[in-house]
Design a protein around this motif. Structure first.
Motif, PDB file in Angstrom:
ATOM      1  N   ASP A   1      -5.777   4.419   1.073  1.00 40.53           N
ATOM      2  CA  ASP A   1      -4.607   3.718   0.545  1.00 40.53           C
ATOM      3  C   ASP A   1      -4.250   2.489   1.353  1.00 40.53           C
ATOM      4  OD1 ASP A   1      -3.818   5.115  -1.749  1.00 40.53           O
ATOM      5  OD2 ASP A   1      -3.201   6.794  -0.491  1.00 40.53           O
TER       6      ASP A   1
ATOM      7  N   THR B   1       0.831  -1.199   0.000  1.00 38.54           N
ATOM      8  CA  THR B   1       0.000   0.000   0.000  1.00 38.54           C
ATOM      9  C   THR B   1       0.858   1.238   0.000  1.00 38.54           C
ATOM     10  OG1 THR B   1      -0.015   0.029   2.361  1.00 38.54           O
ATOM     11  CG2 THR B   1      -1.782  -1.171   1.299  1.00 38.54           C
TER      12      THR B   1
ATOM     13  N   GLU C   1     -10.340   2.414  -8.192  1.00 41.67           N
ATOM     14  CA  GLU C   1      -9.488   1.585  -9.045  1.00 41.67           C
ATOM     15  C   GLU C   1     -10.254   1.145 -10.296  1.00 41.67           C
ATOM     16  OE1 GLU C   1      -6.325   1.063  -8.453  1.00 41.67           O
ATOM     17  OE2 GLU C   1      -6.149  -0.031 -10.335  1.00 41.67           O
TER      18      GLU C   1
ATOM     19  N   ARG D   1      -5.670  -5.036  -3.917  1.00 41.29           N
ATOM     20  CA  ARG D   1      -6.651  -3.946  -3.947  1.00 41.29           C
ATOM     21  C   ARG D   1      -7.890  -4.251  -3.122  1.00 41.29           C
ATOM     22  NH1 ARG D   1      -4.523   0.457  -5.041  1.00 41.29           N
ATOM     23  NH2 ARG D   1      -2.675  -0.648  -4.402  1.00 41.29           N
ATOM     24  N   ASN D   2      -8.316  -5.526  -3.101  1.00 43.36           N
ATOM     25  CA  ASN D   2      -9.637  -5.811  -2.544  1.00 43.36           C
ATOM     26  C   ASN D   2      -9.608  -6.385  -1.120  1.00 43.36           C
ATOM     27  OD1 ASN D   2      -8.916  -8.452  -2.872  1.00 43.36           O
ATOM     28  ND2 ASN D   2     -10.387  -8.929  -4.463  1.00 43.36           N
TER      29      ASN D   2
ATOM     30  N   SER E   1      -8.166  -8.512  -7.495  1.00 39.10           N
ATOM     31  CA  SER E   1      -6.768  -8.207  -7.203  1.00 39.10           C
ATOM     32  C   SER E   1      -6.544  -8.220  -5.697  1.00 39.10           C
ATOM     33  CB  SER E   1      -6.407  -6.820  -7.731  1.00 39.10           C
ATOM     34  OG  SER E   1      -6.878  -6.670  -9.033  1.00 39.10           O
TER      35      SER E   1
ATOM     36  N   SER F   1      -4.515   3.469  -9.548  1.00 38.65           N
ATOM     37  CA  SER F   1      -3.110   3.065  -9.422  1.00 38.65           C
ATOM     38  C   SER F   1      -2.327   3.399 -10.682  1.00 38.65           C
ATOM     39  CB  SER F   1      -3.004   1.576  -9.091  1.00 38.65           C
ATOM     40  OG  SER F   1      -3.613   0.804 -10.084  1.00 38.65           O
TER      41      SER F   1
ATOM     42  N   ARG G   1     -11.449   2.152  -2.199  1.00 41.88           N
ATOM     43  CA  ARG G   1     -10.258   1.915  -3.013  1.00 41.88           C
ATOM     44  C   ARG G   1     -10.624   1.185  -4.300  1.00 41.88           C
ATOM     45  NH1 ARG G   1      -4.970  -1.071  -0.626  1.00 41.88           N
ATOM     46  NH2 ARG G   1      -6.342  -2.858  -0.408  1.00 41.88           N
ATOM     47  N   MET G   2     -11.515   0.188  -4.215  1.00 38.95           N
ATOM     48  CA  MET G   2     -11.935  -0.562  -5.403  1.00 38.95           C
ATOM     49  C   MET G   2     -12.715   0.327  -6.368  1.00 38.95           C
ATOM     50  SD  MET G   2     -10.818  -3.580  -5.497  1.00 38.95           S
ATOM     51  CE  MET G   2     -11.873  -4.477  -6.622  1.00 38.95           C
TER      52      MET G   2
END
Lengths: 331, 129
Positions: free
Chosen positions: A81, A65, A96, A286-287, A283, A102, A92-93
């Protein structure tokens, strides 16, 4: 070399579709049967691949991260983050998937020779072209809904009128049609023009780009230059979506090139790098919330741990312990 | 499967979205067949250009007519299929035969979700047919 191989491959596929014009049977095969099979392969292939991914255990969170982890209350943490819970992960997802965050934050090293200085600059062109391509693609696919259903939903008409806001030409040139072709052109030129990117590019990287360019350009030509009788086209496609196998009347080679390349894309999708579409949702970096310390994560493939307590040990060596005069807990 | 609950929901959403046209057509009763156009009732049997060209590219012709009439004032159009001379006019030439906008223009335009801006300026003839 890879660029050439892929170009030839897509050109051969397009030429194959041209043969469809020759006979009624081939028109049916290229206009209805192949798209149907290709769509089935796409659906089953993607579901099978995602299921296969889902079977892989993720025993531990991977905290790659860019932000401060949640720890002591007086240390400010970065929830987006380095999320500590579901809400942060969703945020975040969301960024993304919809905005390629990212990729936006990607930087590259550049040497400023005259100042003898190293600089980390953002590579925003790639991000901008990726955004333009993916969003245009989504809107273009959504606009095609009008060929599949009758009556056409109001929301499709609203998107169409927004997309054709500038009212250039008749029929109006959609902003997304232009953006799609221009952004794909940039993504292709980027691979060809930059020696470093060219070196690491494989035939499969070019193949997807040529395929999408072929689809976009043949579609654009059909709408604006070599127009087809779209009422017949819709009758055939909407019929196809109601499980009737019919090929449209009075359409030329361009239509079959377009439809066949889309079919190839459908078949290619579940076996290629294009799987990043479902893949982004799976991912692990990410998740997953970074709660390695806050919660206990048990490795799912660990064998069951068989314990041996002191009481059990006493039981096992009971006679020998008694014989040696050992004072047992039990007694 | 790990996180089966979330992933299965995701797969179901994907499959439903990807096959949405099939559901949509199955649930709506409307037939996907092309609309039947009413042919001119004034005895005229041929159009300005060939039928195939008109079906696919009538918008090109109208666009060309508009620019010609508005910018040069030239109103005569020589048909490339029959060689006859027509007056470049949507309301007079086209609508003379295809007099009912709702049954002719709108039939296909609604079917294809096309909304041309002809009628932003032109007035649709009333009371014909």
């Amino acid at each position: 070399m890879g660029a050439l191989v892929s170009l030839v491959a897509v050109a051969v596929l397009a030429l194959l579709a041209v043969t469809a014009v020759a006979s009624d049977n081939l028109r049916l095969v290229f206009g209805a049967v192949i798209p149907g099979v290709a769509f089935a392969v796409f659906l089953v292939g993607v579901v099978a691949r995602v299921t296969r991914w889902a079977r892989a255990p993720v025993p531990f969170r991977i905290p790659t991260t860019a932000g401060q982890q949640k720890s002591l209350p007086w240390i400010k943490n970065s929830e987006l983050d380095n999320p500590s819970g579901t809400l942060g992960v969703v945020g975040r997802m969301f960024l993304e998937v919809l905005f390629f965050r990212s990729l936006f934050r990607n930087t590259k090293v550049e040497l400023i020779t005259d100042k003898e200085k190293v600089n980390y600059i953002g590579t925003k062109y790639l991000w901008a072209a990726a955004m333009a391509f993916h969003w245009s693609m989504l809107i273009v696919v959504f606009r095609h809904f009008r060929f599949f259903v009758e009556p056409v939903p109001r929301v499709v008409e609203i998107i169409q009128s927004l997309d054709g806001f500038f009212q250039v030409g008749v029929p109006v040139i959609y902003a997304t049609s232009v953006l799609l072709i221009v952004s794909l052109g940039y993504l292709l030129l980027r691979r060809l023009a930059d020696a470093k990117v060219k070196y690491i590019s494989l035939p499969t990287d070019y193949f997807a780009l040529y395929l999408l360019l072929g689809i976009a350009i043949s579609g654009f030509l059909m709408r604006h230059l070599e127009k087809v009788d779209i009422v017949n086209v819709k009758a055939a496609i909407a019929g196809w979506a109601s499980f009737q196998l019919v090929a449209p009347e009075g359409v030329g080679a361009l239509y079959f090139i377009h439809v066949f390349l889309v079919s190839v894309l459908f078949v290619y999708f579940p076996f290629s790098k294009l799987l990043h579409a479902p893949g982004v949702f799976l991912s692990p970096t990410r998740n997953l919330a970074n709660n390695n310390r806050a919660k206990r994560h048990v490795n799912p493939w660990n064998p069951p741990i068989v314990g041996h307590t002191y009481a059990e040990w006493e039981e096992e060596f009971h006679d020998k312990l008694v014989a040696s005069g050992f004072v047992l807990d039990k007694e | 499967m790990y996180d089966a609950g979330k992933i299965i929901v995701g797969i179901v959403v994907f499959v439903v979205l990807a096959t949405s046209p099939l559901w949509f057509n199955a649930l709506t009763e409307a037939t996907p067949e092309a609309p039947k156009l009413t042919l001119p009732t004034n005895g005229s049997t041929e159009c300005v250009e060939a039928t195939g060209y008109m079906r696919a590219s009538h918008m090109d012709l109208l666009n060309q007519w508009r620019e010609q009439v508005v910018r040069t004032g030239q109103r005569d159009y020589v048909s490339s299929s029959s060689g006859k001379v027509f007056d470049m006019s949507l309301s007079r030439t086209c609508m003379d035969c295809h007099s009912n906008k709702a049954d002719f223009c709108d039939a296909c335009h609604t079917y294809m979700a096309v909304s041309p801006y002809c009628w932003d300026c032109h007035v649709e003839p009333k009371g014909a047919n």
